[in-house]
Design a protein around this motif. Structure first.
Motif, PDB file in Angstrom:
ATOM      1  N   UNK A  51      43.011 -14.235 -13.125  1.00  0.00           N
ATOM      2  CA  UNK A  51      44.370 -13.919 -12.686  1.00  0.00           C
ATOM      3  C   UNK A  51      44.934 -15.005 -11.771  1.00  0.00           C
ATOM      4  N   UNK A  52      46.251 -15.004 -11.629  1.00  0.00           N
ATOM      5  CA  UNK A  52      46.959 -15.900 -10.723  1.00  0.00           C
ATOM      6  C   UNK A  52      47.892 -15.057  -9.864  1.00  0.00           C
ATOM      7  N   UNK A  53      48.126 -15.489  -8.620  1.00  0.00           N
ATOM      8  CA  UNK A  53      48.949 -14.750  -7.670  1.00  0.00           C
ATOM      9  C   UNK A  53      50.153 -15.592  -7.280  1.00  0.00           C
ATOM     10  N   UNK A  54      51.328 -14.974  -7.284  1.00  0.00           N
ATOM     11  CA  UNK A  54      52.559 -15.603  -6.813  1.00  0.00           C
ATOM     12  C   UNK A  54      53.070 -14.821  -5.610  1.00  0.00           C
ATOM     13  N   UNK A  55      53.484 -15.539  -4.568  1.00  0.00           N
ATOM     14  CA  UNK A  55      53.990 -14.910  -3.345  1.00  0.00           C
ATOM     15  C   UNK A  55      55.293 -15.570  -2.941  1.00  0.00           C
TER      16      UNK A  55
END
Length: 216
Positions: A51-55
């Protein structure tokens, strides 16, 4: 519906074990200190390495005394723009809109129109999460292989602005280690989405930028 859009930085994120950040704290005159002011954007590999996280963090320098009253502006839409083929044009967008104590997420999906005139994506996959109140446990919603959060957080960005001023003014040549965190004790409003890397593209990296769109 007319909107204004504010482009705040672009980061390139490797999809394998890399962290990226773009920072911008209240220096855009048209939005300084406003509810659409983006302080930082982050992209990084999640604990689940698939997974990848964007903030996206907005409304910087909120004091602890004022954080309980801080809220997302329901006239502001947040848009994560994802370029997965290196042409600096968004191939996918994830949009987030606050309404009545919830943050609604749309996408990722290809926008019907790219650039500053792209419209609200209402036909895309939709998810929502209750906005976490200050001082309570984080509310995280999981759905469609994605995870979502929205609410106040401590500002994670570290910058010693006093020392920076000394360097720029010729009174110092380097930062101290560890230095003084100018943002210590201040909060931001955060919008977070975690999703499988396969949802953003098949290459080794993606470009990410975040915009806020204010309803006029």
């Amino acid at each position: 519906m007319k909107k204004t859009k504010l482009l705040i930085g672009v980061v390139v994120i490797a999809t394998i074990g890399f962290f990226a950040i773009a920072a911008d704290h209240i220096d855009a005159p048209a939005i300084a200190g406003g509810t659409s002011d983006i302080t930082d954007i982050y992209g990084f590999q999640a604990q689940d390495t698939d997974n990848i996280v964007f903030v996206a963090n907005v409304q910087g320098l909120i004091s602890p005394a004022n954080t309980a009253q801080a809220a997302f502006d329901e006239n502001v839409l947040f848009e994560f723009n994802i370029d997965n083929n290196g042409d600096a044009v968004e191939d996918l967008v994830i949009q987030a809109i606050p309404r009545n104590g919830k943050m609604y997420f749309f996408g990722p999906t290809a926008p019907s129109q790219t650039g500053l005139n792209s419209s609200i994506v209402t036909s895309a996959m939709t998810n929502s999460v209750d906005i976490t109140s200050y001082g309570t446990n984080a509310i995280v919603e999981t759905n469609n292989d994605m995870r979502f959060f929205a609410g106040p957080r401590d500002d994670p960005f570290f910058m010693d602005f006093a020392r920076y001023g000394e360097i720029i003014g010729g009174m110092a040549t380097s930062f101290n280690n560890p230095g003084t965190d100018t943002f210590e004790g201040t909060n931001v409003m955060s919008v977070v989405v975690e999703l499988p890397k396969t949802m953003v593209g098949s290459g080794d990296s993606v470009n990410l930028w975040v915009e806020t769109k204010r309803k006029q």
